[in-house]
Design an enzyme around this catalytic site. Structure first.
Site, PDB file in Angstrom:
ATOM      1  CE  LYS A 291      12.674   2.786   4.932  1.00 32.56           C
ATOM      2  NZ  LYS A 291      11.485   3.479   4.139  1.00 32.56           N
ATOM      3  NE  ARG A 365       3.908   9.101   8.906  1.00 31.16           N
ATOM      4  CZ  ARG A 365       3.248   8.575   7.955  1.00 31.16           C
ATOM      5  NH1 ARG A 365       1.973   8.654   7.909  1.00 31.16           N
ATOM      6  NH2 ARG A 365       3.980   8.547   6.789  1.00 31.16           N
TER       7      ARG A 365
HETATM    8  N1  BES Z   1      12.570   7.676   5.987  1.00 34.50           N
HETATM    9  C1  BES Z   1      11.313   7.407   5.176  1.00 34.50           C
HETATM   10  C2  BES Z   1      11.097   8.385   4.089  1.00 34.50           C
HETATM   11  C3  BES Z   1      12.169   8.474   2.905  1.00 34.50           C
HETATM   12  C4  BES Z   1      11.848   7.698   1.745  1.00 34.50           C
HETATM   13  C5  BES Z   1      13.031   9.212   3.060  1.00 34.50           C
HETATM   14  C6  BES Z   1      12.781   7.736   0.647  1.00 34.50           C
HETATM   15  C7  BES Z   1      13.782   9.606   1.971  1.00 34.50           C
HETATM   16  C8  BES Z   1      13.703   8.640   0.845  1.00 34.50           C
HETATM   17  C9  BES Z   1      10.170   7.027   6.342  1.00 34.50           C
HETATM   18  O1  BES Z   1      10.307   6.768   7.440  1.00 34.50           O
HETATM   19  C10 BES Z   1       9.427   6.087   5.430  1.00 34.50           C
HETATM   20  O2  BES Z   1       9.708   5.247   5.643  1.00 34.50           O
HETATM   21  N2  BES Z   1       8.114   6.560   5.284  1.00 34.50           N
HETATM   22  C11 BES Z   1       7.259   5.715   4.312  1.00 34.50           C
HETATM   23  C12 BES Z   1       5.735   5.981   4.955  1.00 34.50           C
HETATM   24  C13 BES Z   1       4.712   4.964   4.556  1.00 34.50           C
HETATM   25  C14 BES Z   1       5.011   3.632   5.324  1.00 34.50           C
HETATM   26  C15 BES Z   1       3.246   5.632   4.823  1.00 34.50           C
HETATM   27  C16 BES Z   1       7.178   5.862   2.946  1.00 34.50           C
HETATM   28  O3  BES Z   1       7.555   6.826   2.473  1.00 34.50           O
HETATM   29  O4  BES Z   1       7.274   5.012   2.248  1.00 34.50           O
HETATM   30 MG    MG Z   2      10.394   4.582   7.674  1.00 31.25          MG
END
Ligand code: BES
Ligand code: MG
Ligand code: ZN
Length: 509
Positions: A291, A365
């Site tokens: 991230k 997921r």
């Molecule tokens: N934990 C995150 C989702 C999230 C994002 C929760 C912001 C709370 C605030 C999840 O694991 C994630 O990183 N999801 C990705 C999925 C993408 C790579 C398809 C996302 O939402 O960017």
């Molecule tokens: Mg994630």
């Protein structure tokens, strides 16, 4: 485990707010101030009555000081010794038609702040309007007074505060009994919510998977619930390749936490069985699909789903719902390292399906896939999962609303209503089957992302659905409301404990 230090949050050192019920009238309330509800449309009959005692002074003051009774606006008026209480606080409730459970809690959270500012130490209330106010009062005041101050050496949470008392005056013994029930309910629900807030706000260096497992064991021991921790070796034997794949890059061993509650009466032994699954990523760096800095800053909150389930279990013994409840929490960090899972790697989930991990940041997921498939083998009547699953859901619905995904419309309605009653919002999202093909992989049964930044909350939910064959299921994406970036009176910045009260309400109903 004996080597792991556990700090418990069961009881906060001292409750700063004490709620008591007494038979009597508000005029005689021996408190520093009394509170009266006022609608934008006008005074309640009860407020009118007190106004007459004060010779019409209250109404005169509302005119002189242009008090319109908007939601959460207050007016403090002296009683000039015509009442036992020195002051009368008029609480603006806004328009009758716009009022709801959430507004009620927001008003009382704002009141908590006001009492502190004004240094008012005791306040009298009465059952004076045609809405159920006691539970909202307890929740609003308790949740509004919440602070996570344990690591601050100076600051408001470290100042010595005297205990405040809220006295609720009732007309007779019957009302006393019925309101006491509401009061206790408000206290239990607030306590559970605070439990979840503390867990989410605690740094991830503390709330490791091992820590959460020890906490679950403590809850199990205290409430005599069955608690089983599936360790890394067990996960290997079970074939939970997706959870293990996510955990691979971390130095912290992953766990699958299982807690189990049975209704007390043997007559209810054949009660319906519900499996609750909670995402427990104790820190989400994104893994090798790392991230950006600003996206990672709050990612200690990525175990809010698991925290909500632990919080629910921490009070189940007091609520005693008439259902059999199994909590399943897959917990691990999502870290990059030389051992981490890499884009393109393929894992095999508990139900035998293979997954191409195209993006290691879509890890929620993956761990849920194993837990959901495992949950279904326990033959429940219903599976409900709670997860901070997608940024897309936060984009779609914002910080105040969670997405709810299910093919069972009745279930969607029941959960949304359970939420509405305690001031938590859920919005139905489509499980659009035509998007399923976006998850097709060239090398495995499916891939964990679609590769396109559209409909992300839906495709994530569809991915989860692949791991349940026939059991009724609902998925709550709480990525938005689990965390408040700015904060409000009711929801201070940080973890909110969202969904805890909704789930408890739902289980009870
Ligand atoms: N934990 C995150 C989702 C999230 C994002 C929760 C912001 C709370 C605030 C999840 O694991 C994630 O990183 N999801 C990705 C999925 C993408 C790579 C398809 C996302 O939402 O960017
Ligand atoms: Mg994630
Ligand atoms: Zn995540």
């Amino acid at each position: 485990s004996p080597t792991c230090k556990v700090y418990l949050f069961f009881v906060r050192i001292k409750p700063l707010m004490k709620f008591t019920l007494k038979i009597g009238s508000l005029e005689q309330a021996q408190t520093e101030a009394i509170a009266l509800f006022v609608w934008e449309e006008g005074f309640t009959p009860y407020a009118d009555q007190i106004d007459r005692v004060l010779g019409g002074f209250l109404k005169k003051e509302t005119l002189r000081r242009q008090f319109k009774a908007e939601t959460g606006k207050f007016l403090i008026v002296p009683s000039y010794k015509k009442l036992f209480a020195e002051k009368v606080i008029l609480l603006g409730l806004g328009k009758k038609a716009d009022f709801n459970a959430l507004k009620a809690r927001q008003v009382f959270a704002a009141l908590a702040k006001k009492l502190k500012e004004e240094g008012i130490e005791s306040l009298g209330f009465a059952n004076q309007a045609d809405f159920e106010f006691v539970q909202a009062l307890v929740e609003g005041i308790t949740l509004g007074s919440y602070q996570f101050g344990k690591y601050k050496s100076v600051g408001p949470s470290k100042e010595k505060e005297t205990e405040k008392e809220i006295v609720i005056l009732v007309k007779d013994a019957r009302e006393l009994v019925s309101l006491r029930e509401k009061l206790t309910r408000g206290e239990i629900l607030s306590q559970a919510t605070i439990f979840a807030r503390d867990l989410v706000n605690e740094p991830s260096s503390v709330t490791t998977p091992t820590y959460l497992a020890s906490l679950a064991e403590k809850i199990g021991k205290n409430s005599k619930f069955l608690c089983k921790i599936y360790e890394k070796e067990d996960l290997k034997k079970l074939g939970m390749g997706a959870l293990l794949g996510v955990a691979q890059g971390s130095d912290e061993p992953p766990k699958l936490i299982r807690l189990e509650y049975n209704p007390p009466s043997p007559r209810l032994r054949r009660a319906r069985k519900i499996v609750l699954v909670g995402k427990g990523i104790t820190f989400d760096t994104g893994g090798l699909s790392l991230k950006k800095q600003n996206e990672m800053e709050t990612m200690k909150m990525d175990m809010a789903g698991a925290a909500a389930i632990l919080a629910v279990f921490s009070v189940l013994e007091k609520i005693k719902p008439r259902v059999h409840i199994i909590g399943l929490m897959p917990v691990t960090e999502n870290m990059p390292s030389g051992k981490a899972i890499k884009p393109g790697d393929i894992v095999k989930a508990y139900n035998g399906k293979t997954i191409e991990v195209v993006n290691t940041d879509a890890e929620g997921r993956l761990i849920l896939a194993d837990a959901l498939a495992f949950g279904e083998t326990l033959k429940p009547d219903l599976i409900l999962d709670i997860a901070t699953l997608t940024g897309a859901c936060l984009v779609a619905l914002g910080e105040d609303i969670a997405g709810i995904f299910s093919d069972e419309q009745k279930l969607v309605k029941e959960i949304s209503q359970a939420g509405e009653a305690v001031g938590e919002k859920f919005w139905p999202m489509p499980l659009e089957k035509t998007y399923r093909e976006l998850l097709k992989s060239e090398t495995a049964d499916l891939k964990n992302v679609t590769g396109r930044h559209v409909g992300g909350a839906i495709t994530a939910a569809l991915f989860l659905q692949e791991f349940i064959s026939k059991t009724p299921w609902a998925h709550l994406d709480i990525a938005g409301p689990a965390w408040q970036e700015k904060g409000t009176d009711l929801l201070p910045r940080g973890g909110t404990g969202f969904a805890v009260r909704t789930i408890l309400n739902f289980l009870e109903a």
